[in-house]
Design a protein around this motif. Structure first.
Motif, PDB file in Angstrom:
ATOM      1  N   ASN A 112       0.684  -1.223   0.075  1.00  0.00           N
ATOM      2  CA  ASN A 112       0.113  -0.030  -0.272  1.00  0.00           C
ATOM      3  C   ASN A 112       0.831   1.259   0.007  1.00  0.00           C
ATOM      4  N   LYS A 113       1.922   1.169   0.786  1.00  0.00           N
ATOM      5  CA  LYS A 113       2.858   2.492   0.929  1.00  0.00           C
ATOM      6  C   LYS A 113       3.391   2.513  -0.531  1.00  0.00           C
ATOM      7  N   GLN A 114       3.940   1.451  -1.041  1.00  0.00           N
ATOM      8  CA  GLN A 114       4.697   1.318  -2.504  1.00  0.00           C
ATOM      9  C   GLN A 114       3.736   1.848  -3.381  1.00  0.00           C
ATOM     10  N   PHE A 115       2.588   1.452  -3.414  1.00  0.00           N
ATOM     11  CA  PHE A 115       1.362   2.089  -4.197  1.00  0.00           C
ATOM     12  C   PHE A 115       1.387   3.621  -4.284  1.00  0.00           C
ATOM     13  N   GLU A 116       1.246   3.988  -2.915  1.00  0.00           N
ATOM     14  CA  GLU A 116       1.019   5.618  -2.750  1.00  0.00           C
ATOM     15  C   GLU A 116       2.042   6.265  -3.487  1.00  0.00           C
ATOM     16  N   VAL A 117       3.273   5.929  -3.196  1.00  0.00           N
ATOM     17  CA  VAL A 117       4.526   6.800  -3.726  1.00  0.00           C
ATOM     18  C   VAL A 117       4.475   6.373  -5.125  1.00  0.00           C
ATOM     19  N   MET A 118       4.546   5.348  -5.800  1.00  0.00           N
ATOM     20  CA  MET A 118       4.568   5.060  -7.064  1.00  0.00           C
ATOM     21  C   MET A 118       3.349   5.799  -7.875  1.00  0.00           C
ATOM     22  N   GLN A 119       2.467   5.871  -7.390  1.00  0.00           N
ATOM     23  CA  GLN A 119       1.129   6.111  -8.189  1.00  0.00           C
ATOM     24  C   GLN A 119       1.429   7.682  -8.570  1.00  0.00           C
ATOM     25  N   GLY A 120       1.745   8.582  -7.607  1.00  0.00           N
ATOM     26  CA  GLY A 120       1.847   9.813  -7.896  1.00  0.00           C
ATOM     27  C   GLY A 120       3.174   9.999  -8.825  1.00  0.00           C
ATOM     28  N   CYS A 121       4.131   9.420  -8.504  1.00  0.00           N
ATOM     29  CA  CYS A 121       5.532   9.389  -9.502  1.00  0.00           C
ATOM     30  C   CYS A 121       5.112   9.231 -10.794  1.00  0.00           C
ATOM     31  N   PHE A 122       4.474   7.865 -11.216  1.00  0.00           N
ATOM     32  CA  PHE A 122       3.905   7.541 -12.534  1.00  0.00           C
ATOM     33  C   PHE A 122       3.229   8.472 -13.096  1.00  0.00           C
ATOM     34  N   VAL A 123       1.943   9.078 -12.439  1.00  0.00           N
ATOM     35  CA  VAL A 123       1.113   9.900 -13.118  1.00  0.00           C
ATOM     36  C   VAL A 123       1.979  11.296 -13.331  1.00  0.00           C
ATOM     37  N   LYS A 128       4.398  14.667 -17.583  1.00  0.00           N
ATOM     38  CA  LYS A 128       5.437  15.321 -18.198  1.00  0.00           C
ATOM     39  C   LYS A 128       5.864  14.992 -19.674  1.00  0.00           C
ATOM     40  N   GLY A 129       5.534  13.584 -19.872  1.00  0.00           N
ATOM     41  CA  GLY A 129       5.764  13.011 -21.144  1.00  0.00           C
ATOM     42  C   GLY A 129       4.994  13.438 -22.184  1.00  0.00           C
ATOM     43  N   ILE A 130       3.536  13.667 -21.945  1.00  0.00           N
ATOM     44  CA  ILE A 130       2.626  14.119 -22.672  1.00  0.00           C
ATOM     45  C   ILE A 130       2.886  15.627 -23.216  1.00  0.00           C
ATOM     46  N   GLN A 131       3.329  16.460 -22.063  1.00  0.00           N
ATOM     47  CA  GLN A 131       3.783  17.751 -22.234  1.00  0.00           C
ATOM     48  C   GLN A 131       4.766  17.887 -23.187  1.00  0.00           C
ATOM     49  N   MET A 132       5.786  17.030 -23.389  1.00  0.00           N
ATOM     50  CA  MET A 132       6.874  17.002 -24.019  1.00  0.00           C
ATOM     51  C   MET A 132       6.621  16.374 -25.404  1.00  0.00           C
ATOM     52  N   GLY A 133       5.366  15.774 -25.688  1.00  0.00           N
ATOM     53  CA  GLY A 133       5.355  15.325 -27.008  1.00  0.00           C
ATOM     54  C   GLY A 133       5.866  13.755 -26.935  1.00  0.00           C
ATOM     55  N   ARG A 136       1.658   9.750 -25.966  1.00  0.00           N
ATOM     56  CA  ARG A 136       0.436   9.991 -26.556  1.00  0.00           C
ATOM     57  C   ARG A 136      -0.239  10.671 -25.691  1.00  0.00           C
ATOM     58  N   LYS A 137      -1.288  11.793 -26.231  1.00  0.00           N
ATOM     59  CA  LYS A 137      -2.047  12.635 -25.556  1.00  0.00           C
ATOM     60  C   LYS A 137      -3.294  11.988 -24.783  1.00  0.00           C
ATOM     61  N   ASN A 138      -3.737  11.091 -25.562  1.00  0.00           N
ATOM     62  CA  ASN A 138      -5.029  10.488 -25.156  1.00  0.00           C
ATOM     63  C   ASN A 138      -5.019   9.399 -24.151  1.00  0.00           C
ATOM     64  N   LEU A 139      -3.724   9.218 -23.434  1.00  0.00           N
ATOM     65  CA  LEU A 139      -3.937   8.384 -22.356  1.00  0.00           C
ATOM     66  C   LEU A 139      -4.670   8.575 -21.149  1.00  0.00           C
ATOM     67  N   ASN A 140      -5.254   7.489 -20.499  1.00  0.00           N
ATOM     68  CA  ASN A 140      -5.967   7.559 -19.177  1.00  0.00           C
ATOM     69  C   ASN A 140      -4.699   7.381 -18.147  1.00  0.00           C
ATOM     70  N   MET A 141      -4.501   8.548 -17.753  1.00  0.00           N
ATOM     71  CA  MET A 141      -3.210   8.485 -16.824  1.00  0.00           C
ATOM     72  C   MET A 141      -3.510   7.645 -15.533  1.00  0.00           C
ATOM     73  N   ASP A 142      -4.555   7.459 -15.082  1.00  0.00           N
ATOM     74  CA  ASP A 142      -4.967   6.904 -13.577  1.00  0.00           C
ATOM     75  C   ASP A 142      -4.996   5.433 -14.044  1.00  0.00           C
ATOM     76  N   ARG A 146      -1.464   2.888 -12.901  1.00  0.00           N
ATOM     77  CA  ARG A 146      -2.086   1.460 -11.888  1.00  0.00           C
ATOM     78  C   ARG A 146      -1.786   0.353 -12.894  1.00  0.00           C
ATOM     79  N   ILE A 147      -1.521   0.139 -14.001  1.00  0.00           N
ATOM     80  CA  ILE A 147      -1.508  -1.010 -14.566  1.00  0.00           C
ATOM     81  C   ILE A 147      -0.091  -1.355 -14.782  1.00  0.00           C
ATOM     82  N   TYR A 148       0.701  -0.063 -14.736  1.00  0.00           N
ATOM     83  CA  TYR A 148       2.183  -0.133 -14.747  1.00  0.00           C
ATOM     84  C   TYR A 148       2.574  -0.561 -13.329  1.00  0.00           C
ATOM     85  N   PHE A 149       2.123  -0.248 -12.467  1.00  0.00           N
ATOM     86  CA  PHE A 149       2.567  -0.680 -11.065  1.00  0.00           C
ATOM     87  C   PHE A 149       1.991  -2.145 -10.896  1.00  0.00           C
ATOM     88  N   SER A 150       0.848  -2.582 -11.311  1.00  0.00           N
ATOM     89  CA  SER A 150       0.588  -3.878 -11.331  1.00  0.00           C
ATOM     90  C   SER A 150       1.494  -4.736 -11.706  1.00  0.00           C
TER      91      SER A 150
END
Length: 201
Positions: A112-123, A128-133, A136-142, A146-150
């Protein structure tokens, strides 16, 4: 002495497994009596809890430092991967499995602690990646975060990924490339290819 015990115990747990290492083993490695260990930690469960929390805090702080450097998001993910691998000793003895099986409450709390930290980091990384191009722009960030953490946590499942077939280093490399190729723009793909090629040199 407390810090010395924590450091040695963490090293033994990661190399040999949480269940495998006894308090006798730890006392022998440190050249002290069990009584000295119990003066700082009332039982092995408390010691395991303190070790996992200390390791989590160390990794979290180092990840925060990487994120503060404002490097491009793809390089950032590769730097985070290096930090995790450096601290987890390649996990040959599946300490994660032993922690989950023998200390389930500690395991769940840690996850649970890992998820709290990593979720914020990944979002933040995706934003940043979307802003830099490069993402992709149409990503569902949440969803993506979550799927990356999983996926990252699933790599430690030695039933799915036996150590006889995969090293943790190769698994994380493969999964990181898989993740980035799924969300990157052509510009991001080019950057990823450059990073992969430079890592192979």
């Amino acid at each position: 002495m407390r810090e010395k015990i924590l450091h040695k115990a963490t090293d033994l747990f990661l190399n040999l497994g949480f269940k495998s290492v006894t308090m006798d083993d730890l006392a022998h490695e440190l050249g002290i009596s069990k009584k000295t260990i119990y003066a700082h930690f009332p039982n092995k469960t408390k010691l395991v809890e303190e070790c996992t929390l200390a390791l989590f805090c160390t990794i979290s702080n180092e990840i925060d430092n990487v994120c503060s450097l404002q490097m491009n998001p793809i390089e950032e993910l590769y730097e985070i991967k290096k930090i995790v691998l450096l601290h987890l000793k390649d996990e040959k003895t599946s300490p994660q499995y032993q922690l989950q099986k023998y200390y389930p409450k500690i395991f769940e709390n840690l996850k649970n602690k890992q998820f709290e930290v990593m979720q914020g980091c990944f979002v933040s990384n995706i934003e940043k990646g979307i802003q830099m191009g490069i993402y992709r722009k149409n990503l569902n960030m949440d969803f993506i975060s979550r799927i990356y953490f999983s996926g990252i946590t699933s790599l430690k499942n030695h039933v799915l990924f036996p150590v006889t077939m995969f090293t943790m280093s190769s698994l994380m490399d493969e999964y990181l490339e898989y993740h980035i190729r799924g969300i990157a723009t052509p510009k991001g793909q080019q950057l990823l290819n450059t990073i992969i090629n430079s890592n192979q040199e």
